[in-house]
Design a protein around this motif. Sequence first.
Motif, PDB file in Angstrom:
ATOM      1  N   THR A 116       0.829  -1.197   0.000  1.00 19.88           N
ATOM      2  CA  THR A 116       0.000   0.000   0.000  1.00 19.88           C
ATOM      3  C   THR A 116       0.871   1.257   0.000  1.00 19.88           C
ATOM      4  O   THR A 116       2.024   1.227   0.423  1.00 19.88           O
ATOM      5  CB  THR A 116      -0.939   0.037   1.226  1.00 19.88           C
ATOM      6  OG1 THR A 116      -0.138  -0.049   2.417  1.00 19.88           O
ATOM      7  CG2 THR A 116      -1.939  -1.100   1.197  1.00 19.88           C
ATOM      8  N   ASN A 117       0.268   2.368  -0.466  1.00 22.69           N
ATOM      9  CA  ASN A 117       0.975   3.653  -0.454  1.00 22.69           C
ATOM     10  C   ASN A 117       0.726   4.369   0.869  1.00 22.69           C
ATOM     11  O   ASN A 117       0.076   3.831   1.773  1.00 22.69           O
ATOM     12  CB  ASN A 117       0.562   4.499  -1.668  1.00 22.69           C
ATOM     13  CG  ASN A 117      -0.917   4.857  -1.680  1.00 22.69           C
ATOM     14  OD1 ASN A 117      -1.615   4.769  -0.670  1.00 22.69           O
ATOM     15  ND2 ASN A 117      -1.410   5.267  -2.837  1.00 22.69           N
ATOM     16  N   ASP A 118       1.246   5.600   0.968  1.00 17.81           N
ATOM     17  CA  ASP A 118       1.088   6.384   2.197  1.00 17.81           C
ATOM     18  C   ASP A 118      -0.359   6.647   2.571  1.00 17.81           C
ATOM     19  O   ASP A 118      -0.671   6.869   3.733  1.00 17.81           O
ATOM     20  CB  ASP A 118       1.804   7.734   2.062  1.00 17.81           C
ATOM     21  CG  ASP A 118       3.309   7.628   2.209  1.00 17.81           C
ATOM     22  OD1 ASP A 118       3.788   6.673   2.843  1.00 17.81           O
ATOM     23  OD2 ASP A 118       4.008   8.507   1.673  1.00 17.81           O
ATOM     24  N   GLU A 119      -1.253   6.629   1.580  1.00 19.59           N
ATOM     25  CA  GLU A 119      -2.682   6.874   1.846  1.00 19.59           C
ATOM     26  C   GLU A 119      -3.424   5.583   2.197  1.00 19.59           C
ATOM     27  O   GLU A 119      -4.644   5.594   2.376  1.00 19.59           O
ATOM     28  CB  GLU A 119      -3.353   7.535   0.632  1.00 19.59           C
ATOM     29  CG  GLU A 119      -2.932   8.985   0.409  1.00 19.59           C
ATOM     30  CD  GLU A 119      -1.596   9.096  -0.315  1.00 19.59           C
ATOM     31  OE1 GLU A 119      -1.350   8.338  -1.275  1.00 19.59           O
ATOM     32  OE2 GLU A 119      -0.773   9.939   0.087  1.00 19.59           O
ATOM     33  N   GLN A 121      -3.791   3.050   0.209  1.00 20.29           N
ATOM     34  CA  GLN A 121      -4.382   2.459  -0.994  1.00 20.29           C
ATOM     35  C   GLN A 121      -3.512   1.309  -1.488  1.00 20.29           C
ATOM     36  O   GLN A 121      -2.284   1.431  -1.551  1.00 20.29           O
ATOM     37  CB  GLN A 121      -4.508   3.520  -2.089  1.00 20.29           C
ATOM     38  CG  GLN A 121      -5.377   4.681  -1.698  1.00 20.29           C
ATOM     39  CD  GLN A 121      -5.184   5.865  -2.630  1.00 20.29           C
ATOM     40  OE1 GLN A 121      -4.078   6.158  -3.071  1.00 20.29           O
ATOM     41  NE2 GLN A 121      -6.284   6.551  -2.935  1.00 20.29           N
TER      42      GLN A 121
END
Length: 136
Positions: A116-119, A121
């Motif tokens: 996942t990314n920082d958000e 997602q």
Amino acid sequence: MEQADFLAMIRERGSGALDKKMGIEIIEASPQRLVGTMPVEGNTQPIGLLHGGANVVLAESLGSVGTQLHAGPTRRIVGVDINATHHKSATKGIVTAVATAVSLGKTMCCYDIVITNDEGQRTCTARITCLILAER
């Protein structure tokens, strides 16, 4: 064995040269579940997106380490299959991978890895199968 014991084993053994180059850090570890991070910066394609191969390296690193923790220090392990589906690009920050054991056998282990990314997602889903070699 405690989580801290597994992390100590990883630190004692050291990380591989590729993991160091890519900035991969394992922050949680047991044979059943591993969590690792990797910076996007330095691991991008020429157009600035996180390279898909970097996702695969992160996934393989976690699955291989998890298999090694399961197999024990006297056994050698090798990856025999890995695949990845890229869902969304990442262009900055860090990505976080969570590897969850699907099966931990006497000769083979399999992990599902969600990146996942920082958000938060999902950017990639991967699966790795590793073979545990006979003691020599």
